[in-house]
Design an enzyme around this catalytic site. Structure first.
Site, PDB file in Angstrom:
ATOM      1  N   TYR A  56       1.075  -1.045  -0.104  1.00 19.53           N
ATOM      2  CA  TYR A  56      -0.135   0.060  -0.164  1.00 19.53           C
ATOM      3  C   TYR A  56       1.061   1.292  -0.245  1.00 19.53           C
ATOM      4  O   TYR A  56       1.861   1.363   1.084  1.00 19.53           O
ATOM      5  CB  TYR A  56      -0.951  -0.243   1.025  1.00 19.53           C
ATOM      6  CG  TYR A  56      -2.264   0.087   1.304  1.00 19.53           C
ATOM      7  CD1 TYR A  56      -3.073   1.287   0.444  1.00 19.53           C
ATOM      8  CD2 TYR A  56      -2.967  -1.129   0.741  1.00 19.53           C
ATOM      9  CE1 TYR A  56      -4.290   1.341  -0.173  1.00 19.53           C
ATOM     10  CE2 TYR A  56      -4.702  -1.404   0.524  1.00 19.53           C
ATOM     11  CZ  TYR A  56      -4.692   0.462  -0.162  1.00 19.53           C
ATOM     12  OH  TYR A  56      -6.451   0.013  -0.443  1.00 19.53           O
ATOM     13  N   GLU A  58      -0.358   4.889  -0.281  1.00 15.42           N
ATOM     14  CA  GLU A  58      -1.112   6.159  -0.459  1.00 15.42           C
ATOM     15  C   GLU A  58      -0.241   7.341  -0.077  1.00 15.42           C
ATOM     16  O   GLU A  58       0.319   7.516   0.236  1.00 15.42           O
ATOM     17  CB  GLU A  58      -2.072   6.276   0.300  1.00 15.42           C
ATOM     18  CG  GLU A  58      -3.419   5.283  -0.406  1.00 15.42           C
ATOM     19  CD  GLU A  58      -4.454   5.624   0.964  1.00 15.42           C
ATOM     20  OE1 GLU A  58      -4.288   6.449   1.777  1.00 15.42           O
ATOM     21  OE2 GLU A  58      -5.212   5.478   0.071  1.00 15.42           O
ATOM     22  N   ASP A 202      -6.576  13.912 -24.811  1.00 16.32           N
ATOM     23  CA  ASP A 202      -6.831  12.436 -24.372  1.00 16.32           C
ATOM     24  C   ASP A 202      -6.397  11.314 -25.681  1.00 16.32           C
ATOM     25  O   ASP A 202      -6.447  11.722 -26.389  1.00 16.32           O
ATOM     26  CB  ASP A 202      -8.255  12.070 -24.316  1.00 16.32           C
ATOM     27  CG  ASP A 202      -8.815  10.838 -23.735  1.00 16.32           C
ATOM     28  OD1 ASP A 202      -6.845   9.874 -23.783  1.00 16.32           O
ATOM     29  OD2 ASP A 202      -9.579  10.320 -23.592  1.00 16.32           O
ATOM     30  N   THR A 228      -4.146   6.324 -21.936  1.00 17.79           N
ATOM     31  CA  THR A 228      -4.598   5.000 -21.188  1.00 17.79           C
ATOM     32  C   THR A 228      -2.702   4.417 -21.363  1.00 17.79           C
ATOM     33  O   THR A 228      -1.580   4.986 -22.289  1.00 17.79           O
ATOM     34  CB  THR A 228      -4.883   4.429 -21.395  1.00 17.79           C
ATOM     35  OG1 THR A 228      -4.485   3.537 -23.045  1.00 17.79           O
ATOM     36  CG2 THR A 228      -6.543   4.530 -21.690  1.00 17.79           C
ATOM     37  N   LYS A 231      -2.642   0.683 -24.419  1.00 22.55           N
ATOM     38  CA  LYS A 231      -3.278   0.456 -26.202  1.00 22.55           C
ATOM     39  C   LYS A 231      -1.809   1.036 -27.374  1.00 22.55           C
ATOM     40  O   LYS A 231      -1.162   0.017 -26.772  1.00 22.55           O
ATOM     41  CB  LYS A 231      -4.159   2.100 -26.298  1.00 22.55           C
ATOM     42  CG  LYS A 231      -4.979   1.342 -25.434  1.00 22.55           C
ATOM     43  CD  LYS A 231      -6.340   2.545 -25.753  1.00 22.55           C
ATOM     44  CE  LYS A 231      -7.913   2.765 -24.852  1.00 22.55           C
ATOM     45  NZ  LYS A 231      -9.034   3.321 -24.761  1.00 22.55           N
ATOM     46  N   ARG A 237      -2.415  -2.668 -18.411  1.00 20.83           N
ATOM     47  CA  ARG A 237      -3.769  -1.533 -18.477  1.00 20.83           C
ATOM     48  C   ARG A 237      -3.492  -0.548 -16.738  1.00 20.83           C
ATOM     49  O   ARG A 237      -3.889  -0.690 -16.089  1.00 20.83           O
ATOM     50  CB  ARG A 237      -4.754  -2.338 -17.742  1.00 20.83           C
ATOM     51  CG  ARG A 237      -5.086  -3.429 -18.356  1.00 20.83           C
ATOM     52  CD  ARG A 237      -6.771  -4.388 -19.210  1.00 20.83           C
ATOM     53  NE  ARG A 237      -7.331  -3.385 -19.530  1.00 20.83           N
ATOM     54  CZ  ARG A 237      -7.621  -3.505 -20.543  1.00 20.83           C
ATOM     55  NH1 ARG A 237      -6.939  -4.816 -21.474  1.00 20.83           N
ATOM     56  NH2 ARG A 237      -8.341  -2.388 -21.747  1.00 20.83           N
TER      57      ARG A 237
HETATM   58  C1  LIG Z   1      -9.957   3.521 -24.413  1.00 22.30           C
HETATM   59  C2  LIG Z   1     -10.049   5.067 -23.760  1.00 22.30           C
HETATM   60  C3  LIG Z   1     -10.473   5.569 -22.461  1.00 22.30           C
HETATM   61  C4  LIG Z   1     -10.559   5.082 -21.112  1.00 22.30           C
HETATM   62  O1  LIG Z   1      -9.635   3.968 -20.726  1.00 22.30           O
HETATM   63  P1  LIG Z   1     -10.558   3.444 -20.130  1.00 22.30           P
HETATM   64  O2  LIG Z   1      -8.204   2.153 -19.800  1.00 22.30           O
HETATM   65  O3  LIG Z   1     -10.675   2.400 -21.140  1.00 22.30           O
HETATM   66  O4  LIG Z   1     -11.289   3.936 -18.582  1.00 22.30           O
HETATM   67  C5  LIG Z   1     -10.602   7.423 -22.364  1.00 22.30           C
HETATM   68  N1  LIG Z   1     -10.213   7.619 -23.831  1.00 22.30           N
HETATM   69  C6  LIG Z   1      -9.502   7.249 -24.914  1.00 22.30           C
HETATM   70  C7  LIG Z   1      -9.793   8.415 -25.734  1.00 22.30           C
HETATM   71  C8  LIG Z   1      -9.794   6.381 -25.159  1.00 22.30           C
HETATM   72  O5  LIG Z   1      -9.579   5.980 -25.923  1.00 22.30           O
END
Ligand SMILES: *Cc1c(COP(=O)(O)O)cnc(C)c1O
Length: 422
Positions: A56, A58, A202, A228, A231, A237
């Protein structure tokens, strides 16, 4: 079930172990075209499965609420330094549990409930968390949405500017989940500045392309970069928020204690490894190969008579509009799945069908590129897609089985970390 791959798991919980083994076989044998998915390296897999699970922590390095952080602090600081170096930003927070909570932290840092926020509409290619109605972000905030032009499939920056000046949103999100074209961060920055909005890029889908120099970087243009890590960046993840120094405190406070408790240290370690891998010359080659493969695949799909949103791709993603093929997206996606090709059904801009039964399928090349497929394989991939969609239209199950055998055969020659060899 091959017990030697996961001996303890197989002994303790054979039922669960059998499901994991089946997933390993599925991932090994199929052609995975979902553009938000990838295969992590063996090193990332190892880092994500360590005893860091047990701790842990935090708070932030040097400022924790629990003792015994001498190693965890080093791991998180390393991940942060690597993120800053790779993306050219002042500050990085590597603790968000995933992309959606990362975006929620941005709202918490900069907006009050009821404030106007602006993002791309979900059916146009945006993300739920950019203020779409069914998301908490769309019910706690007043979401206004922009889209793409019907004639080009591209963002109309003049229209976005006009809307931003009329709505005066607190936050503007650029980026999305089904955008096959380059995002003009400088154009969004000038719009946000004029409208007095905080600009968030994003880049969840394209972070790996940015890291590898295959897509322009938002650094220097936007207030906050949200991404994220799982991807195109090919990490575990998780997610990261990056910003200029002036926003560092607000972002950190929003992630912890604003939204989250203890960070997932095993994920932080996996992120650190992925960032190290993404800084290597081989990753630059990977990112460019992802785009080259997508462009090659798009070219053959066009030749085969498919309609692609925006007419092609600049990145890793292709949105196929099946309106002219008389096969709905879901029917095509399910047929492709039976043929060993994993895609997702997706809305297309101005979709005449309903969102749960849309007209498109969304495909991408991050996974197949990780397995070593090159542009010379793309005519074959396009041929499989074309044959499977035809078979779906005719209800020809046998043709799908033939494709599946061909897919399994090819993929056996392109292994991925953690997957069983055939
Ligand atoms: C995949 C994605 C997210 C969300 O990610 P999670 O890990 O699935 O919560 C947010 N914004 C965009 C543009 C994404 O492609």
């Amino acid at each position: 079930m091959n017990a030697s791959r996961h001996p303890a798991l197989s002994a303790t919980d054979p039922e669960l172990a059998s499901f994991v083994a089946a997933e390993e076989v599925l991932q090994a044998q199929t052609l995975r075209l979902i553009p938000s998915e990838n295969y992590v390296s063996a090193a990332v897999l190892e880092a994500s499965g360590t005893v860091l699970q047990n701790k842990y922590s935090e708070g932030y390095p040097g400022r924790r609420y629990y003792e015994g952080q001498q190693n965890i602090d080093r791991i998180e600081a390393l991940a942060v330094e690597r993120a800053k170096g790779l993306f050219g930003v002042d500050h990085a927070n590597v603790q968000p549990y995933s992309g959606s909570p990362a975006n929620l932290a941005v709202y918490l840092a900069f907006a009050q409930p009821g404030d106007t926020v602006m993002g791309m509409a979900l059916p146009m290619g945006g993300h739920l968390t950019h203020g779409w109605g069914v998301s908490a972000t769309g019910s706690w905030f007043r979401g206004v949405q922009y889209g793409v032009r019907a004639d080009t499939g591209l963002i109309d920056y003049d229209a976005v500017r006009e809307q931003a000046l009329a709505e005066r949103p607190r936050l503007i999100f650029c980026g999305g989940t089904a955008l096959p074209r380059t995002i003009d961060f400088a154009a969004f920055a000038s719009i946000a500045q004029e409208a007095g909005a905080v600009l968030v890029a994003d880049v969840a889908h394209i972070a790996g392309l940015i890291a590898g120099g295959a897509h322009p970087s938002p650094a220097g243009h936007v207030d906050v970069v949200s991404t994220t890590t799982h991807k195109t960046l090919r990490g575990p993840r998780g997610a990261m928020l990056m910003c200029r120094e002036e926003h560092a405190k607000a972002i950190d406070k929003a992630v912890f204690p604003g939204l989250q408790g203890g960070p997932h240290n095993q994920t932080t370690a996996g992120i650190a490894v992925a960032l190290h891998e993404a800084a290597q010359p081989s990753f630059v080659r990977y990112a460019h190969a992802v785009v080259a493969n997508a462009k090659a695949l798009a070219a053959v799909l066009l030749e085969r008579g498919f309609d692609l949103v925006s007419g092609g791709t600049d990145n890793h993603l292709i949105l196929i509009d099946l309106t002219g093929k008389d096969v709905p997206g879901k029917v095509a996606a399910k047929a492709l799945d039976r043929a060993g090709i994993v895609v997702n059904h997706n809305t297309v801009p101005f979709d005449p069908r309903k969102p749960f039964d849309p007209s498109g399928i969304r495909i991408g090349t991050p996974s197949l590129t990780s397995r070593g497929l090159t542009a010379e394989h793309m005519p074959l991939v396009a041929d499989w897609i074309a044959r499977a969609v035809d078979a779906a239209a005719k209800g020809d199950e046998q043709a799908l089985g033939v494709i599946r055998a061909e897919v399994t055969d090819l993929m056996a020659a392109f292994p991925a970390p953690g997957l069983p060899l055939s």
